[in-house]
Design a protein around this motif. Structure first.
Motif, PDB file in Angstrom:
ATOM      1  N   TYR A 137       0.812  -1.212   0.000  1.00 38.59           N
ATOM      2  CA  TYR A 137       0.000   0.000   0.000  1.00 38.59           C
ATOM      3  C   TYR A 137       0.846   1.262   0.000  1.00 38.59           C
ATOM      4  O   TYR A 137       1.962   1.287   0.513  1.00 38.59           O
ATOM      5  CB  TYR A 137      -0.910   0.031   1.228  1.00 38.59           C
ATOM      6  CG  TYR A 137      -1.897  -1.117   1.283  1.00 38.59           C
ATOM      7  CD1 TYR A 137      -1.812  -2.076   2.281  1.00 38.59           C
ATOM      8  CD2 TYR A 137      -2.906  -1.225   0.340  1.00 38.59           C
ATOM      9  CE1 TYR A 137      -2.710  -3.128   2.330  1.00 38.59           C
ATOM     10  CE2 TYR A 137      -3.815  -2.279   0.390  1.00 38.59           C
ATOM     11  CZ  TYR A 137      -3.703  -3.222   1.385  1.00 38.59           C
ATOM     12  OH  TYR A 137      -4.601  -4.261   1.434  1.00 38.59           O
ATOM     13  N   TYR A 138       0.239   2.310  -0.554  1.00 36.05           N
ATOM     14  CA  TYR A 138       0.758   3.657  -0.433  1.00 36.05           C
ATOM     15  C   TYR A 138      -0.157   4.411   0.520  1.00 36.05           C
ATOM     16  O   TYR A 138      -1.348   4.576   0.248  1.00 36.05           O
ATOM     17  CB  TYR A 138       0.800   4.359  -1.792  1.00 36.05           C
ATOM     18  CG  TYR A 138       1.847   3.797  -2.716  1.00 36.05           C
ATOM     19  CD1 TYR A 138       1.599   2.648  -3.468  1.00 36.05           C
ATOM     20  CD2 TYR A 138       3.091   4.407  -2.831  1.00 36.05           C
ATOM     21  CE1 TYR A 138       2.569   2.130  -4.308  1.00 36.05           C
ATOM     22  CE2 TYR A 138       4.061   3.883  -3.676  1.00 36.05           C
ATOM     23  CZ  TYR A 138       3.796   2.749  -4.404  1.00 36.05           C
ATOM     24  OH  TYR A 138       4.755   2.230  -5.233  1.00 36.05           O
ATOM     25  N   TRP A 139       0.403   4.835   1.618  1.00 39.14           N
ATOM     26  CA  TRP A 139      -0.345   5.607   2.604  1.00 39.14           C
ATOM     27  C   TRP A 139      -0.097   7.077   2.284  1.00 39.14           C
ATOM     28  O   TRP A 139       1.032   7.547   2.354  1.00 39.14           O
ATOM     29  CB  TRP A 139       0.100   5.244   4.008  1.00 39.14           C
ATOM     30  CG  TRP A 139      -0.088   3.782   4.304  1.00 39.14           C
ATOM     31  CD1 TRP A 139       0.837   2.791   4.154  1.00 39.14           C
ATOM     32  CD2 TRP A 139      -1.289   3.149   4.760  1.00 39.14           C
ATOM     33  NE1 TRP A 139       0.294   1.586   4.495  1.00 39.14           N
ATOM     34  CE2 TRP A 139      -1.020   1.774   4.876  1.00 39.14           C
ATOM     35  CE3 TRP A 139      -2.558   3.618   5.089  1.00 39.14           C
ATOM     36  CZ2 TRP A 139      -1.969   0.860   5.305  1.00 39.14           C
ATOM     37  CZ3 TRP A 139      -3.507   2.709   5.519  1.00 39.14           C
ATOM     38  CH2 TRP A 139      -3.217   1.348   5.619  1.00 39.14           C
ATOM     39  N   THR A 140      -1.162   7.775   1.973  1.00 40.65           N
ATOM     40  CA  THR A 140      -1.069   9.053   1.261  1.00 40.65           C
ATOM     41  C   THR A 140      -1.745  10.174   2.035  1.00 40.65           C
ATOM     42  O   THR A 140      -2.761   9.949   2.716  1.00 40.65           O
ATOM     43  CB  THR A 140      -1.757   8.899  -0.110  1.00 40.65           C
ATOM     44  OG1 THR A 140      -1.210   7.767  -0.803  1.00 40.65           O
ATOM     45  CG2 THR A 140      -1.569  10.150  -0.965  1.00 40.65           C
ATOM     46  N   ALA A 187       3.276  10.506  -0.156  1.00 40.57           N
ATOM     47  CA  ALA A 187       2.925   9.172   0.329  1.00 40.57           C
ATOM     48  C   ALA A 187       4.149   8.463   0.875  1.00 40.57           C
ATOM     49  O   ALA A 187       5.292   8.767   0.507  1.00 40.57           O
ATOM     50  CB  ALA A 187       2.319   8.349  -0.816  1.00 40.57           C
ATOM     51  N   ALA A 241       5.345   4.476   1.176  1.00 42.64           N
ATOM     52  CA  ALA A 241       5.000   3.178   0.610  1.00 42.64           C
ATOM     53  C   ALA A 241       5.349   2.045   1.571  1.00 42.64           C
ATOM     54  O   ALA A 241       5.855   2.259   2.661  1.00 42.64           O
ATOM     55  CB  ALA A 241       5.711   2.993  -0.730  1.00 42.64           C
ATOM     56  N   TYR A 242       5.080   0.849   1.137  1.00 40.56           N
ATOM     57  CA  TYR A 242       5.200  -0.300   2.034  1.00 40.56           C
ATOM     58  C   TYR A 242       6.625  -0.568   2.458  1.00 40.56           C
ATOM     59  O   TYR A 242       6.855  -1.135   3.524  1.00 40.56           O
ATOM     60  CB  TYR A 242       4.578  -1.540   1.396  1.00 40.56           C
ATOM     61  CG  TYR A 242       4.833  -1.694  -0.075  1.00 40.56           C
ATOM     62  CD1 TYR A 242       5.853  -2.494  -0.546  1.00 40.56           C
ATOM     63  CD2 TYR A 242       4.029  -1.049  -1.006  1.00 40.56           C
ATOM     64  CE1 TYR A 242       6.067  -2.644  -1.907  1.00 40.56           C
ATOM     65  CE2 TYR A 242       4.240  -1.195  -2.365  1.00 40.56           C
ATOM     66  CZ  TYR A 242       5.264  -1.996  -2.815  1.00 40.56           C
ATOM     67  OH  TYR A 242       5.473  -2.142  -4.161  1.00 40.56           O
ATOM     68  N   THR A 302       9.422   7.153   0.362  1.00 37.89           N
ATOM     69  CA  THR A 302       8.498   8.282   0.372  1.00 37.89           C
ATOM     70  C   THR A 302       8.502   9.010  -0.971  1.00 37.89           C
ATOM     71  O   THR A 302       9.503   9.015  -1.696  1.00 37.89           O
ATOM     72  CB  THR A 302       8.854   9.267   1.488  1.00 37.89           C
ATOM     73  OG1 THR A 302      10.247   9.612   1.381  1.00 37.89           O
ATOM     74  CG2 THR A 302       8.577   8.674   2.855  1.00 37.89           C
ATOM     75  N   TYR A 303       7.382   9.648  -1.242  1.00 31.01           N
ATOM     76  CA  TYR A 303       7.176  10.384  -2.482  1.00 31.01           C
ATOM     77  C   TYR A 303       6.462  11.675  -2.136  1.00 31.01           C
ATOM     78  O   TYR A 303       5.542  11.664  -1.309  1.00 31.01           O
ATOM     79  CB  TYR A 303       6.336   9.545  -3.459  1.00 31.01           C
ATOM     80  CG  TYR A 303       6.918   8.195  -3.722  1.00 31.01           C
ATOM     81  CD1 TYR A 303       6.638   7.119  -2.882  1.00 31.01           C
ATOM     82  CD2 TYR A 303       7.790   7.984  -4.785  1.00 31.01           C
ATOM     83  CE1 TYR A 303       7.203   5.871  -3.099  1.00 31.01           C
ATOM     84  CE2 TYR A 303       8.352   6.745  -5.016  1.00 31.01           C
ATOM     85  CZ  TYR A 303       8.056   5.692  -4.165  1.00 31.01           C
ATOM     86  OH  TYR A 303       8.619   4.462  -4.386  1.00 31.01           O
ATOM     87  N   ARG A 351      -5.565   5.395   1.508  1.00 29.84           N
ATOM     88  CA  ARG A 351      -4.775   4.210   1.195  1.00 29.84           C
ATOM     89  C   ARG A 351      -4.988   3.805  -0.255  1.00 29.84           C
ATOM     90  O   ARG A 351      -6.109   3.774  -0.749  1.00 29.84           O
ATOM     91  CB  ARG A 351      -5.194   3.051   2.104  1.00 29.84           C
ATOM     92  CG  ARG A 351      -4.300   1.837   2.012  1.00 29.84           C
ATOM     93  CD  ARG A 351      -4.876   0.675   2.786  1.00 29.84           C
ATOM     94  NE  ARG A 351      -5.897  -0.038   2.007  1.00 29.84           N
ATOM     95  CZ  ARG A 351      -6.391  -1.216   2.351  1.00 29.84           C
ATOM     96  NH1 ARG A 351      -5.993  -1.791   3.477  1.00 29.84           N
ATOM     97  NH2 ARG A 351      -7.301  -1.807   1.597  1.00 29.84           N
ATOM     98  N   ASP A 388      -0.841  -0.726  -4.419  1.00 31.95           N
ATOM     99  CA  ASP A 388       0.109  -0.612  -5.522  1.00 31.95           C
ATOM    100  C   ASP A 388      -0.500  -1.227  -6.786  1.00 31.95           C
ATOM    101  O   ASP A 388      -0.973  -2.365  -6.768  1.00 31.95           O
ATOM    102  CB  ASP A 388       1.404  -1.335  -5.152  1.00 31.95           C
ATOM    103  CG  ASP A 388       2.498  -1.095  -6.170  1.00 31.95           C
ATOM    104  OD1 ASP A 388       3.528  -1.802  -6.105  1.00 31.95           O
ATOM    105  OD2 ASP A 388       2.359  -0.212  -7.033  1.00 31.95           O
ATOM    106  N   TYR A 409      -8.022   5.261  -4.588  1.00 27.70           N
ATOM    107  CA  TYR A 409      -7.817   5.105  -3.156  1.00 27.70           C
ATOM    108  C   TYR A 409      -9.022   4.361  -2.590  1.00 27.70           C
ATOM    109  O   TYR A 409     -10.156   4.788  -2.780  1.00 27.70           O
ATOM    110  CB  TYR A 409      -7.651   6.474  -2.484  1.00 27.70           C
ATOM    111  CG  TYR A 409      -6.422   7.197  -2.963  1.00 27.70           C
ATOM    112  CD1 TYR A 409      -6.469   8.022  -4.074  1.00 27.70           C
ATOM    113  CD2 TYR A 409      -5.199   7.006  -2.336  1.00 27.70           C
ATOM    114  CE1 TYR A 409      -5.331   8.661  -4.536  1.00 27.70           C
ATOM    115  CE2 TYR A 409      -4.052   7.639  -2.789  1.00 27.70           C
ATOM    116  CZ  TYR A 409      -4.127   8.462  -3.898  1.00 27.70           C
ATOM    117  OH  TYR A 409      -3.004   9.075  -4.359  1.00 27.70           O
TER     118      TYR A 409
END
Length: 118
Positions: free
Chosen positions: A32-35, A50, A52-53, A57-58, A97, A100, A105
């Protein structure tokens, strides 16, 4: 379930921390990407960044210099730090959430209002 919490009202130039508490799913598991996404008054949704798992980070390039996102598996939380806020940072902040590979979301929090005012 995702639930955001934050400071509510802050003064310009301060830094803020927002927390997304996750229940029913471990932030350490799954692809998952937690955003973090926000919506300012009269504007559309803005993707902020976000984690990521793999804890990579992004960030939105326009916010990258002021933003930090992390996750704490022991507390099952996602945290957003935003430095040097201005009134333009006034918004409802959401955590969400995304699996990927998906373009949508699947879970959102209810949002938390942050107002920047002197």
């Amino acid at each position: 379930q995702l639930r955001e919490s934050g400071p509510g009202l802050v003064k310009p130039s301060q830094g803020i921390s927002l927390t997304c508490t996750v229940s029913g799913e471990s932030v350490a598991m799954g692809a998952y990407y937690w955003t973090w996404i926000r919506q300012s008054p009269g504007k559309g949704l803005e993707w902020m960044g976000a984690v990521a798992y793999a804890a990579d980070t992004y960030y939105n390039p326009s916010l990258k210099s002021r933003t930090s996102i992390s996750k704490d598996a022991s507390k099952n939380q996602i945290t957003l730090h935003l430095d040097n806020v201005t009134p333009e940072d006034t918004a409802v902040y959401y955590c969400a959430r995304k699996l990927d590979g998906n373009a949508w979301y699947d879970y959102w929090g209810q949002g938390t209002q942050v107002t920047v005012s002197s």
